[in-house]
Design a protein around this motif. Structure first.
Motif, mmCIF file in Angstrom:
data_model
loop_
_atom_site.group_PDB
_atom_site.id
_atom_site.type_symbol
_atom_site.label_atom_id
_atom_site.label_comp_id
_atom_site.label_asym_id
_atom_site.label_seq_id
_atom_site.Cartn_x
_atom_site.Cartn_y
_atom_site.Cartn_z
ATOM 1 N N PHE A 11 0.928 -1.549 0.065
ATOM 2 C CA PHE A 11 -0.028 -0.034 0.015
ATOM 3 C C PHE A 11 0.343 1.624 -0.130
ATOM 4 C CE2 PHE A 11 -2.179 -3.369 2.284
ATOM 5 C CZ PHE A 11 -3.297 -3.417 1.541
ATOM 6 N N GLY A 12 1.926 0.961 -0.046
ATOM 7 C CA GLY A 12 2.922 2.207 0.084
ATOM 8 C C GLY A 12 2.658 3.149 -1.367
ATOM 9 N N PHE A 13 3.077 4.497 -1.549
ATOM 10 C CA PHE A 13 3.189 5.796 -2.607
ATOM 11 C C PHE A 13 4.984 5.620 -3.349
ATOM 12 C CE2 PHE A 13 4.818 8.925 -4.529
ATOM 13 C CZ PHE A 13 3.703 9.988 -5.150
ATOM 14 N N VAL A 14 5.311 4.401 -3.349
ATOM 15 C CA VAL A 14 6.534 4.458 -3.659
ATOM 16 C C VAL A 14 6.108 3.208 -4.778
ATOM 17 C CG1 VAL A 14 9.266 3.901 -3.484
ATOM 18 C CG2 VAL A 14 7.696 5.346 -1.701
ATOM 19 N N ASN A 15 5.448 2.266 -4.348
ATOM 20 C CA ASN A 15 5.228 0.649 -4.974
ATOM 21 C C ASN A 15 4.236 0.954 -5.602
ATOM 22 O OD1 ASN A 15 7.717 -1.150 -4.043
ATOM 23 N ND2 ASN A 15 6.266 -1.749 -2.942
ATOM 24 N N LEU A 16 3.198 1.887 -5.082
ATOM 25 C CA LEU A 16 1.686 2.385 -5.855
ATOM 26 C C LEU A 16 2.873 3.596 -7.641
ATOM 27 C CD1 LEU A 16 -0.326 2.833 -3.975
ATOM 28 C CD2 LEU A 16 -0.500 0.809 -4.755
ATOM 29 N N LEU A 17 3.315 4.110 -6.918
ATOM 30 C CA LEU A 17 4.063 5.145 -8.034
ATOM 31 C C LEU A 17 4.870 4.187 -9.104
ATOM 32 C CD1 LEU A 17 4.140 8.076 -9.339
ATOM 33 C CD2 LEU A 17 6.936 7.906 -7.533
ATOM 34 N N LEU A 18 5.885 3.076 -8.394
ATOM 35 C CA LEU A 18 6.539 2.085 -9.522
ATOM 36 C C LEU A 18 5.329 1.566 -11.090
ATOM 37 C CD1 LEU A 18 9.475 1.642 -6.980
ATOM 38 C CD2 LEU A 18 9.391 2.996 -8.980
ATOM 39 N N SER A 19 4.514 1.063 -9.725
ATOM 40 C CA SER A 19 3.665 0.132 -10.653
ATOM 41 C C SER A 19 3.217 0.524 -11.610
ATOM 42 C CB SER A 19 2.787 -0.207 -10.166
ATOM 43 O OG SER A 19 2.087 0.752 -8.979
ATOM 44 N N ARG A 20 2.951 2.340 -11.728
ATOM 45 C CA ARG A 20 2.092 2.738 -12.759
ATOM 46 C C ARG A 20 3.193 3.083 -14.061
ATOM 47 N NH1 ARG A 20 -2.683 5.939 -11.298
ATOM 48 N NH2 ARG A 20 -3.773 4.588 -10.142
ATOM 49 N N VAL A 21 4.500 4.078 -13.031
ATOM 50 C CA VAL A 21 5.517 4.093 -14.551
ATOM 51 C C VAL A 21 6.325 3.055 -14.710
ATOM 52 C CG1 VAL A 21 7.326 5.059 -14.500
ATOM 53 C CG2 VAL A 21 6.096 5.952 -12.698
ATOM 54 N N PHE A 22 6.203 0.946 -13.976
ATOM 55 C CA PHE A 22 7.116 0.869 -14.885
ATOM 56 C C PHE A 22 6.360 -0.362 -14.202
ATOM 57 C CE2 PHE A 22 10.357 3.612 -13.432
ATOM 58 C CZ PHE A 22 11.376 3.839 -14.855
ATOM 59 N N PRO A 23 5.079 -0.899 -14.850
ATOM 60 C CA PRO A 23 3.841 -1.829 -14.586
ATOM 61 C C PRO A 23 4.583 -3.406 -14.699
ATOM 62 C CG PRO A 23 3.499 -0.315 -16.729
ATOM 63 C CD PRO A 23 4.845 -0.267 -16.423
ATOM 64 N N ALA A 24 5.949 -3.552 -15.779
ATOM 65 C CA ALA A 24 6.393 -5.215 -15.434
ATOM 66 C C ALA A 24 7.140 -4.562 -14.452
ATOM 67 C CB ALA A 24 7.635 -5.465 -16.670
ATOM 68 N N LEU A 25 7.430 -4.155 -13.723
ATOM 69 C CA LEU A 25 8.459 -3.943 -12.195
ATOM 70 C C LEU A 25 8.248 -5.012 -11.225
ATOM 71 C CD1 LEU A 25 11.379 -3.398 -10.922
ATOM 72 C CD2 LEU A 25 10.348 -1.040 -10.727
ATOM 73 N N GLY A 26 6.605 -5.151 -11.157
ATOM 74 C CA GLY A 26 5.734 -4.895 -9.615
ATOM 75 C C GLY A 26 6.438 -4.457 -8.812
ATOM 76 N N GLY A 27 5.967 -5.256 -6.900
ATOM 77 C CA GLY A 27 6.229 -4.331 -6.022
ATOM 78 C C GLY A 27 7.625 -5.033 -5.448
ATOM 79 N N ILE A 28 8.112 -3.995 -5.283
ATOM 80 C CA ILE A 28 9.603 -4.453 -4.641
ATOM 81 C C ILE A 28 9.639 -4.382 -3.380
ATOM 82 C CG2 ILE A 28 11.859 -2.885 -4.391
ATOM 83 C CD1 ILE A 28 11.449 -0.979 -6.802
ATOM 84 N N PRO A 29 10.297 -5.094 -2.846
ATOM 85 C CA PRO A 29 9.993 -5.557 -0.916
ATOM 86 C C PRO A 29 10.753 -5.091 -0.343
ATOM 87 C CG PRO A 29 11.786 -6.778 -2.231
ATOM 88 C CD PRO A 29 10.858 -6.591 -3.098
ATOM 89 N N TRP A 30 10.576 -3.877 -0.018
ATOM 90 C CA TRP A 30 11.325 -2.954 1.399
ATOM 91 C C TRP A 30 11.119 -3.503 2.543
ATOM 92 C CZ3 TRP A 30 13.450 0.758 -1.879
ATOM 93 C CH2 TRP A 30 12.835 1.159 -3.457
#
Length: 321
Positions: free
Chosen positions: A175-194
């Motif tokens: 639910f973090g803003f960073v992963n939500l932003l990355l998923s919009r910009v780079f859909p193939a990246l997926g969620g990063i396990p911070w």
């Protein structure tokens, strides 16, 4: 009702202790003042104000440090809490365990120290470079300079605990803003396990550390740049020096006396950082834990206390002349 009485009793104890300490400090200052007046040395009151911080450091830091040294010679634990044994062998055994057994579950002193050293070098170096770039940009004649300065210094004005509690959830894996932003910009990246991967967790610590530390370095470099004589830069420009040459040969040497102590302070602070690793590692990953060098910090504080005492003795001699 018992809770109310307990709260009132604790509050009364705290207020009483505060009044007692205040009265003791006031009596101490009055006594020093009277002695100074009798000896016709009014300036000796400053000696009292110099003594008080040393006494405060001695009570709040010196006694715990001394008690810790005593405990290092004992075998105090849950089974020997009331009657521990003290010997040189216990002290040697504790020292050997520090360097031979894991401090955490698996990692020993060496790997944690190395990880902390990397953290300190990355934070100090990146803070200086980014702070220098931002300071040079803000020292140029640009529109909205005050607005940009306010925005960049704002993280320094917010309490660190509040910022860390907020930024921790900005790096939430789902639910973090960073992963939500990355998923919009780079859909193939997926969620990063911070939170669950040690490397990514360490990267998130560095990002948050830079967010919190750059404003301090920015302010220090901005203040140092204002002390640079513009005539030197103008003379170098007339001689044909470029911007990079003027920065390396003129600007950096002139601001070095101000920036080097700031970088040393930043490095010391980052070396014993607690807030960022604690808040940004909610799952307690061992692979991204940093070293809390309490022993080194205590030794440094003890050295500072000795230097303050020596400095005070020199100031006292100057007053008595």
């Amino acid at each position: 009702m018992k809770t109310v009485h307990l709260i009132l009793g604790n509050s009364a104890s705290v207020i009483g202790a505060g009044l007692g300490v205040s009265a003791a400090v006031a009596l101490f200052l009055i006594l020093i003042r009277q002695i100074a007046v009798r000896r016709n040395q009014p300036d000796a009151t400053m000696t009292a104000f110099a003594i008080l911080p040393v006494l405060a450091l001695g009570i709040t830091i010196g006694f715990p440090l001394f008690y810790t040294v005593i405990l290092s010679f004992g075998n105090m634990d849950l089974f020997h809490f009331h009657n521990p044994d003290f010997s040189i062998g216990n002290f040697i055994g504790h020292i050997v365990e520090i360097f031979t057994r894991p401090i955490l579950r698996n990692d020993g002193l060496g790997i944690i120290f190395l990880r902390t050293l990397i953290w300190m070098l990355l934070q100090t170096g990146l803070q200086f470079m980014l702070g220098l770039v931002l300071a040079l940009a803000l020292s140029a004649p640009i529109r909205g300079k005050r607005m940009f300065q306010t925005i960049l210094i704002l993280p320094w004005a917010i309490p660190g605990t509040i910022s860390l509690m907020t930024l921790r959830y900005e790096f939430h894996p789902t639910f973090g803003f960073v992963n939500l932003l990355l998923s919009r910009v780079f859909p193939a990246l997926g969620g990063i396990p911070w939170w669950s991967d040690g490397l990514w967790n360490f990267i998130s610590m560095n990002i948050v550390g830079l967010w919190l530390g750059i404003p301090f370095m920015l302010v220090m470099i901005l203040g140092a740049l204002r002390g640079v004589d513009p005539n030197c830069l103008e003379a170098a420009r007339i001689d044909g020096a470029g911007r990079a040459r003027m920065l390396i040969s003129i600007t950096l040497p002139l601001i070095a006396p101000t920036i080097v102590p700031a970088m040393m302070f930043s490095a010391i602070y980052k070396f014993n950082e607690f807030g960022v690793p604690f808040f940004m590692n909610p799952q307690g990953l061992e692979s991204s834990q940093l070293l809390l060098c309490l022993a080194l910090v205590n030794v440094g504080i003890l050295f500072l206390m000795v230097m303050l005492v020596l400095r005070f003795r020199g100031m006292h001699r100057e007053i008595l002349r």
